[in-house]
Write a protein that holds these residues in place. Structure first.
Motif, PDB file in Angstrom:
ATOM      1  N   UNK A   5     -86.235  74.079 -77.787  1.00 14.34           N
ATOM      2  CA  UNK A   5     -86.837  74.010 -76.306  1.00 14.34           C
ATOM      3  C   UNK A   5     -86.449  75.608 -76.003  1.00 14.34           C
ATOM      4  N   UNK A   6     -85.225  76.322 -76.351  1.00 19.12           N
ATOM      5  CA  UNK A   6     -85.293  77.792 -75.903  1.00 19.12           C
ATOM      6  C   UNK A   6     -86.460  78.459 -76.575  1.00 19.12           C
ATOM      7  N   UNK A   7     -86.909  78.273 -77.631  1.00 20.07           N
ATOM      8  CA  UNK A   7     -87.990  79.121 -78.215  1.00 20.07           C
ATOM      9  C   UNK A   7     -89.375  78.858 -77.363  1.00 20.07           C
ATOM     10  N   UNK A   8     -89.662  77.754 -77.047  1.00 21.70           N
ATOM     11  CA  UNK A   8     -90.946  77.306 -76.557  1.00 21.70           C
ATOM     12  C   UNK A   8     -90.606  77.841 -74.908  1.00 21.70           C
ATOM     13  N   UNK A   9     -89.515  77.858 -74.395  1.00 25.60           N
ATOM     14  CA  UNK A   9     -89.446  78.338 -72.957  1.00 25.60           C
ATOM     15  C   UNK A   9     -89.833  79.811 -72.932  1.00 25.60           C
ATOM     16  N   UNK A  19     -67.969  58.669 -71.721  1.00 29.04           N
ATOM     17  CA  UNK A  19     -66.605  58.348 -72.647  1.00 29.04           C
ATOM     18  C   UNK A  19     -66.659  59.724 -73.257  1.00 29.04           C
ATOM     19  N   UNK A  20     -67.585  60.689 -73.291  1.00 26.68           N
ATOM     20  CA  UNK A  20     -67.517  62.198 -73.985  1.00 26.68           C
ATOM     21  C   UNK A  20     -68.491  62.327 -75.067  1.00 26.68           C
ATOM     22  N   UNK A  21     -69.276  61.260 -75.499  1.00 32.28           N
ATOM     23  CA  UNK A  21     -70.385  61.403 -76.556  1.00 32.28           C
ATOM     24  C   UNK A  21     -71.404  62.173 -76.200  1.00 32.28           C
ATOM     25  N   UNK A  22     -71.905  62.175 -74.915  1.00 33.42           N
ATOM     26  CA  UNK A  22     -72.932  63.299 -74.512  1.00 33.42           C
ATOM     27  C   UNK A  22     -72.456  64.580 -74.114  1.00 33.42           C
ATOM     28  N   UNK A  23     -71.215  64.629 -73.693  1.00 33.85           N
ATOM     29  CA  UNK A  23     -70.356  65.963 -73.400  1.00 33.85           C
ATOM     30  C   UNK A  23     -70.545  66.761 -74.689  1.00 33.85           C
ATOM     31  N   UNK A  24     -70.310  66.058 -75.803  1.00 33.72           N
ATOM     32  CA  UNK A  24     -70.160  66.706 -76.989  1.00 33.72           C
ATOM     33  C   UNK A  24     -71.486  66.996 -77.613  1.00 33.72           C
ATOM     34  N   UNK A  25     -72.458  66.262 -77.419  1.00 38.08           N
ATOM     35  CA  UNK A  25     -73.800  66.394 -77.874  1.00 38.08           C
ATOM     36  C   UNK A  25     -74.428  67.676 -76.999  1.00 38.08           C
ATOM     37  N   UNK A  26     -74.262  67.819 -75.560  1.00 33.68           N
ATOM     38  CA  UNK A  26     -74.587  68.724 -74.763  1.00 33.68           C
ATOM     39  C   UNK A  26     -74.094  70.042 -74.931  1.00 33.68           C
ATOM     40  N   UNK A  27     -72.763  70.228 -75.759  1.00 28.51           N
ATOM     41  CA  UNK A  27     -72.462  71.657 -76.147  1.00 28.51           C
ATOM     42  C   UNK A  27     -73.112  71.869 -77.478  1.00 28.51           C
ATOM     43  N   UNK A  28     -73.526  70.831 -78.138  1.00 27.55           N
ATOM     44  CA  UNK A  28     -74.323  71.194 -79.418  1.00 27.55           C
ATOM     45  C   UNK A  28     -75.611  71.563 -79.222  1.00 27.55           C
ATOM     46  N   UNK A  29     -76.454  71.026 -78.177  1.00 28.72           N
ATOM     47  CA  UNK A  29     -77.679  71.607 -77.660  1.00 28.72           C
ATOM     48  C   UNK A  29     -77.512  72.988 -77.166  1.00 28.72           C
ATOM     49  N   UNK A  30     -76.718  73.222 -76.268  1.00 28.42           N
ATOM     50  CA  UNK A  30     -76.455  74.578 -75.884  1.00 28.42           C
ATOM     51  C   UNK A  30     -76.259  75.674 -76.946  1.00 28.42           C
ATOM     52  N   UNK A  31     -75.225  75.016 -77.955  1.00 33.63           N
ATOM     53  CA  UNK A  31     -75.006  76.162 -78.800  1.00 33.63           C
ATOM     54  C   UNK A  31     -76.582  76.540 -79.692  1.00 33.63           C
ATOM     55  N   UNK A  32     -77.507  75.662 -79.998  1.00 35.11           N
ATOM     56  CA  UNK A  32     -78.684  75.802 -80.282  1.00 35.11           C
ATOM     57  C   UNK A  32     -79.454  76.722 -79.458  1.00 35.11           C
ATOM     58  N   UNK A  33     -79.604  76.473 -78.235  1.00 28.78           N
ATOM     59  CA  UNK A  33     -80.529  77.224 -77.362  1.00 28.78           C
ATOM     60  C   UNK A  33     -79.859  78.380 -77.300  1.00 28.78           C
ATOM     61  N   UNK A  34     -78.451  78.918 -77.316  1.00 31.06           N
ATOM     62  CA  UNK A  34     -77.973  80.198 -77.486  1.00 31.06           C
ATOM     63  C   UNK A  34     -78.538  80.891 -78.738  1.00 31.06           C
ATOM     64  N   UNK A  35     -78.309  80.048 -79.637  1.00 34.71           N
ATOM     65  CA  UNK A  35     -78.789  80.805 -81.157  1.00 34.71           C
ATOM     66  C   UNK A  35     -80.404  81.203 -81.325  1.00 34.71           C
ATOM     67  N   UNK A  36     -80.980  80.609 -80.427  1.00 35.45           N
ATOM     68  CA  UNK A  36     -82.344  80.992 -80.216  1.00 35.45           C
ATOM     69  C   UNK A  36     -82.524  82.308 -79.183  1.00 35.45           C
ATOM     70  N   UNK A  37     -81.601  82.613 -78.541  1.00 31.07           N
ATOM     71  CA  UNK A  37     -81.343  83.995 -77.899  1.00 31.07           C
ATOM     72  C   UNK A  37     -81.522  83.811 -76.319  1.00 31.07           C
ATOM     73  N   UNK A  38     -81.376  82.201 -75.914  1.00 33.17           N
ATOM     74  CA  UNK A  38     -81.326  82.171 -74.375  1.00 33.17           C
ATOM     75  C   UNK A  38     -79.884  82.132 -73.832  1.00 33.17           C
ATOM     76  N   UNK A  39     -80.155  82.322 -72.560  1.00 35.32           N
ATOM     77  CA  UNK A  39     -78.858  82.487 -71.549  1.00 35.32           C
ATOM     78  C   UNK A  39     -78.920  80.762 -71.326  1.00 35.32           C
TER      79      UNK A  39
END
Length: 199
Positions: free
Chosen positions: A190-194, A12-32
């Motif tokens: 996750x991005x920083x640990x990776x 219904x879109x809730x996890x989709x919204x969360x997924x893009x927030x997760x991605x935003x955080x990973x990008x802020x850590x410098x990840x692709x």
């Protein structure tokens, strides 16, 4: 620079919204970061009748591409305390990666949603995490350094095992700022640990 996949299934879109927030955080850590989803297994007529969110822009992932990433963060709503069948089916098709050990030492994480505060968030996170551990992945959760998950001022998701949101019985509640902040926090961590593990 770490390469991160945010892999999700959202009805219904809730996890989709969360997924893009997760991605935003990973990008802020410098990840692709790539955001992809698993295929819907419900017939389209049934999905439309149940008002599934079918207009999701993320491309469909294939199991073989999982090996191309340093980290995979998996998001799916709860289905009676476990991950839903489309996500389970996707990982069952990745047996060749399990056989070859292609994901050994890569970083994994999980996030989820449920209708109610006690509707299976943590057990669903465990079902995803257990799956990732069978593939040899190193798990990163949502530590209490994300203090928002300890709030008593409002209904709030979050667990030390991963970011969560509460959707409401009819899907009427959208992820809150605290919950989205938790998703970003987990993506960043996750991005920083990776990055450290792949250095």
């Amino acid at each position: 620079m770490a390469k991160v996949l945010v892999l999700y299934y959202s009805t219904y879109g809730h996890i989709e919204t969360m997924a893009y927030a997760v991605a935003e955080g990973a990008r802020e850590a410098g990840a692709t970061v790539d955001v992809k989803r698993v295929p819907e297994t419900v017939p389209e007529s049934v999905a439309k009748a149940a008002h599934f969110k079918l207009d999701q822009s993320a491309p469909i992932a294939t199991p073989t591409e999982l090996a191309n990433y340093d980290a995979i963060i998996v998001g799916a709503p709860t289905r009676f305390g476990r991950m839903p069948s489309p996500m389970g089916s996707f990982w069952e098709q990745a047996g060749v990666l399990w056989m070859s050990g292609a994901l050994h030492g890569k970083v994994g994480g999980a996030f989820t949603s449920s209708a109610t505060q006690h509707g299976g968030n943590e057990t669903t996170l465990f079902s995803i995490i257990a799956n990732l551990m069978h593939f040899g992945m190193v798990i990163v959760g949502l530590p209490y350094s994300h203090a928002g998950q300890m709030s008593l001022d409002e209904i709030v998701g979050g667990a030390p095992y991963g970011a969560t949101t509460i959707a409401g019985a009819q899907g009427q509640r959208q992820p809150s700022k605290i919950e989205l902040d938790g998703a970003r926090f987990q993506g960043d961590l996750v991005a920083k640990v990776a990055a450290k593990l792949s250095a």
